[in-house]
Design an enzyme around this catalytic site. Structure first.
Site, mmCIF file in Angstrom:
data_model
loop_
_atom_site.group_PDB
_atom_site.id
_atom_site.type_symbol
_atom_site.label_atom_id
_atom_site.label_comp_id
_atom_site.label_asym_id
_atom_site.label_seq_id
_atom_site.Cartn_x
_atom_site.Cartn_y
_atom_site.Cartn_z
ATOM 1 N N GLU A 295 0.827 -1.205 0.000
ATOM 2 C CA GLU A 295 0.000 0.000 0.000
ATOM 3 C C GLU A 295 0.864 1.259 0.000
ATOM 4 O O GLU A 295 0.626 2.202 -0.761
ATOM 5 C CB GLU A 295 -0.912 -0.004 1.235
ATOM 6 C CG GLU A 295 -1.745 1.241 1.416
ATOM 7 C CD GLU A 295 -2.874 1.340 0.422
ATOM 8 O OE1 GLU A 295 -2.771 2.211 -0.465
ATOM 9 O OE2 GLU A 295 -3.830 0.568 0.518
ATOM 10 N N ASP A 299 1.067 4.180 -3.061
ATOM 11 C CA ASP A 299 0.698 5.553 -2.715
ATOM 12 C C ASP A 299 1.803 6.541 -3.079
ATOM 13 O O ASP A 299 1.556 7.576 -3.707
ATOM 14 C CB ASP A 299 0.409 5.656 -1.211
ATOM 15 C CG ASP A 299 -0.904 5.016 -0.808
ATOM 16 O OD1 ASP A 299 -1.671 4.628 -1.695
ATOM 17 O OD2 ASP A 299 -1.147 4.903 0.410
ATOM 18 N N SER A 502 -7.227 3.256 -3.275
ATOM 19 C CA SER A 502 -5.879 3.521 -2.766
ATOM 20 C C SER A 502 -5.079 4.352 -3.764
ATOM 21 O O SER A 502 -4.248 5.173 -3.382
ATOM 22 C CB SER A 502 -5.140 2.208 -2.505
ATOM 23 O OG SER A 502 -5.703 1.528 -1.417
#
Length: 588
Positions: A295, A299, A502
């Site tokens: 994640e 990002d 996300s």
């Protein structure tokens, strides 16, 4: 000034007549959520650390101020407040501080101030003392997703001397469960959902076709789609902060990503790492550690890969435990850190999406008010709208009856009116709402002034016999959307492809940061709290009119919302057009 509620008055009358300590119930639940089992009373000698949110001096005054300074056309538009100006509204009054300190001293306890505004304090006390002082019955609860039992109570009360002075006692009655859709990546249901979306791929020249369906999206594709310039930003005091938990992005993977997808950016371009929270963070299981870093990787890769030249920070928040309330603590820690900065980042993006009921009402409201305070300082706060469509952060077809349950689940913090919620699209010809894009209506927060007309127009299209259950008067989300389907990124030296909101938060954050860069260069105030400006400039977005947000796993025939002309609870106002947004920013 504190005006006691009817419940408080009745409690005082009853307890005064009976001669027992004067307590009034602060928060209670009838039972622990499904999946939690009580192991019995917690040992009296166990030590708890309880956090208390003290009542702010004038939160309604701060709300009125932010409404004024964020609404286009007002004479004080974008006159963002300083750290000290915000503190004057949110710090507790001397009366409140003295009341809490006197209570602690009288019971042999020593409060610790946790926050720059003085609104969060903690007490270390035994279970026996907590039960006595707060009318509680702390128990040990187990859940299959937790490595260790947690200590919680089904009811917490406040003594009369704290009435009107304490907003939150945490953790007390708050539970969340991995059997319901919840935060990205953290729990087994989310992990399985994400892994189904992950594929290992390789980059080919045909990717430059950028259709976003058969051919994956990349930073260059996003630049073409949303007219985002590749010209480097120039202002050193501009920045994006990406928040994450118990991890940090892999710098080698970031370098590879830039080499592959932004060769015009030096491959040694990186981010600044900031670590806060517990000195010794929780021990994260290897499978969760991998997904948390995954994640963080995607990002930062899309923040750096699209916001050319904008400094990027990664805030890694560590909490001492990994129980299901750790995210509440992490969100609070993030806000407290930002509260203490004289020069905070101008855009903050977060890709985690618990459900609105996870933390309990008082904590959820407190966290939302912390975003109100940050927005008043001119910080743009962005949150992904979740990947479960109308069924929370993630839908999970293995939960019996979830896809048939028409009581829609709400995602938080996206449902907070002081943040910008970013939904997801896919494809280009046409660009449509992806089925997993989270959207809906808050059960806690009323519809804010800036979206009243836009949301009512959508509600007028909902048939009277629509079977979905939702709060028609609640804060509606998302506000905007960008691509969230089939995007490439690098993880552990592999080129991978996935989707989800996300990606959406960092992508939209990049666009806002590039506009801020030009505003700063021209000596103009930054965009700050975005939503009133966004809804006032709907013509700077491309309206997305196709899609059905049934979720990633639930079948497409599941009851959900449909995209429509104008705002809708799949894609919000629509997808950004950079040059139109830039013009709108300078017109104000």
């Amino acid at each position: 000034m504190f005006f006691p509620t009817l419940a408080h008055i009745l409690a005082l009358l009853i307890t005064a007549a009976s001669g027992i300590p004067q307590l009034a119930v602060h928060e209670r639940r009838s039972a622990a959520p499904l999946g939690f089992a009580s192991l019995g009373a917690a040992p009296d000698s166990d030590v708890l650390t309880l956090r208390f949110a003290l009542t702010p001096k004038n939160i309604s005054g701060l709300e009125q101020r932010l409404v004024s300074i964020s609404t286009p056309g007002n004479p004080d538009f974008r006159e963002w407040l300083s750290k000290e100006e915000v503190k004057a509204f949110v710090q507790p009054s001397n009366e409140t501080v003295n009341a809490f300190n006197s209570f602690a001293l009288a019971n042999g306890l020593t409060p610790t101030v946790l926050s720059p505004h003085g609104d969060w304090v903690s007490l270390n006390l035994t279970v026996a003392t907590a039960n006595k002082l707060f009318g509680a019955s702390f128990q040990k609860f187990e859940h299959r997703s937790l490595a260790q039992p947690i200590t919680r109570t089904l009811s917490i009360s406040l003594p009369s001397e704290l009435f009107g002075h304490v907003e939150v006692v945490h953790p007390s009655t708050s539970f969340s469960t991995s059997d319901s859709p919840t935060s990205h990546l953290m729990f087994p249901s989310s992990r399985r959902n994400l892994e189904k979306r992950l594929t290992v791929t390789k980059r080919t020249e045909e990717e430059e076709v950028c259709d976003g369906v058969e051919i994956p999206m990349t930073p260059v594709c996003l630049q073409k789609l949303y007219r985002v310039p590749s010209t480097p930003a120039t202002q050193a005091n501009n920045s994006i902060m990406v928040t994450g938990y118990w991890t940090s992005p892999n710098r080698s993977d970031l370098s590879t990503f830039l080499q592959d997808y932004r060769p015009d950016i030096p491959s040694n371009t990186t981010y600044d790492l900031i670590e806060i929270g517990a000195e010794e963070g929780a021990e994260v299981p290897p499978e969760n550690a991998a997904l948390l870093q995954l994640e963080a990787n995607l990002d930062v890769q899309y923040a750096l890969g699209l916001a050319t030249g904008v400094p990027v920070q990664f805030l890694s928040v560590n909490t001492p435990s990994l129980d299901n309330d750790a995210f509440a603590t992490a969100f609070v820690e993030t806000s407290m850190y930002l509260d203490g900065l004289e020069d905070p980042p101008l855009v903050v993006t977060t890709s985690y999406a618990p459900t609105e009921t996870d933390f309990g009402e008082s904590m959820t409201r407190k966290i939302c008010n912390s975003y109100l305070a940050l927005g008043a300082r001119g910080i743009s706060l962005l949150f992904g709208s979740g990947d479960g469509g109308v069924r929370g952060g993630h839908d999970n077809s293995n939960i019996p009856g979830l896809c048939e349950n028409n009581d829609f689940l709400v995602v938080f913090p996206a449902s907070c009116p002081w943040v910008t919620a970013v939904g997801g699209t896919e494809g280009i010809h046409p660009e449509v709402a992806t089925n997993l894009t989270g959207g809906g209506f808050s059960n806690l927060f009323p519809r804010p002034w800036y979206q009243i007309d836009a949301v009512q127009t959508f509600l007028n299209t909902v048939p009277d016999d629509f079977p979905g259950q939702f709060n028609k008067s609640g804060r509606a989300y998302p506000d905007v959307s960008v691509q969230a389907g089939n995007l490439n990124f690098i993880f552990r030296e592999l080129t991978m492809q996935s989707g989800g909101t996300s990606f959406s938060g960092p992508i939209f954050a990049s666009i806002i940061s590039l506009i801020n860069d030009r505003l700063i260069a021209a000596g103009r105030p930054v965009l700050g709290f975005l939503n009133p400006w966004i809804y006032a400039n709907a013509d700077a977005f491309t309206d997305i009119t196709e899609g059905h947000n049934s979720g990633y796993e639930c079948p497409t025939e599941s009851v959900a919302f449909d995209a429509s002309k104008g705002w809708d609870p799949l894609t919000g106002i629509g997808t950004p057009v950079f040059d139109k947004l830039l013009a709108a920013a300078f017109e104000c």
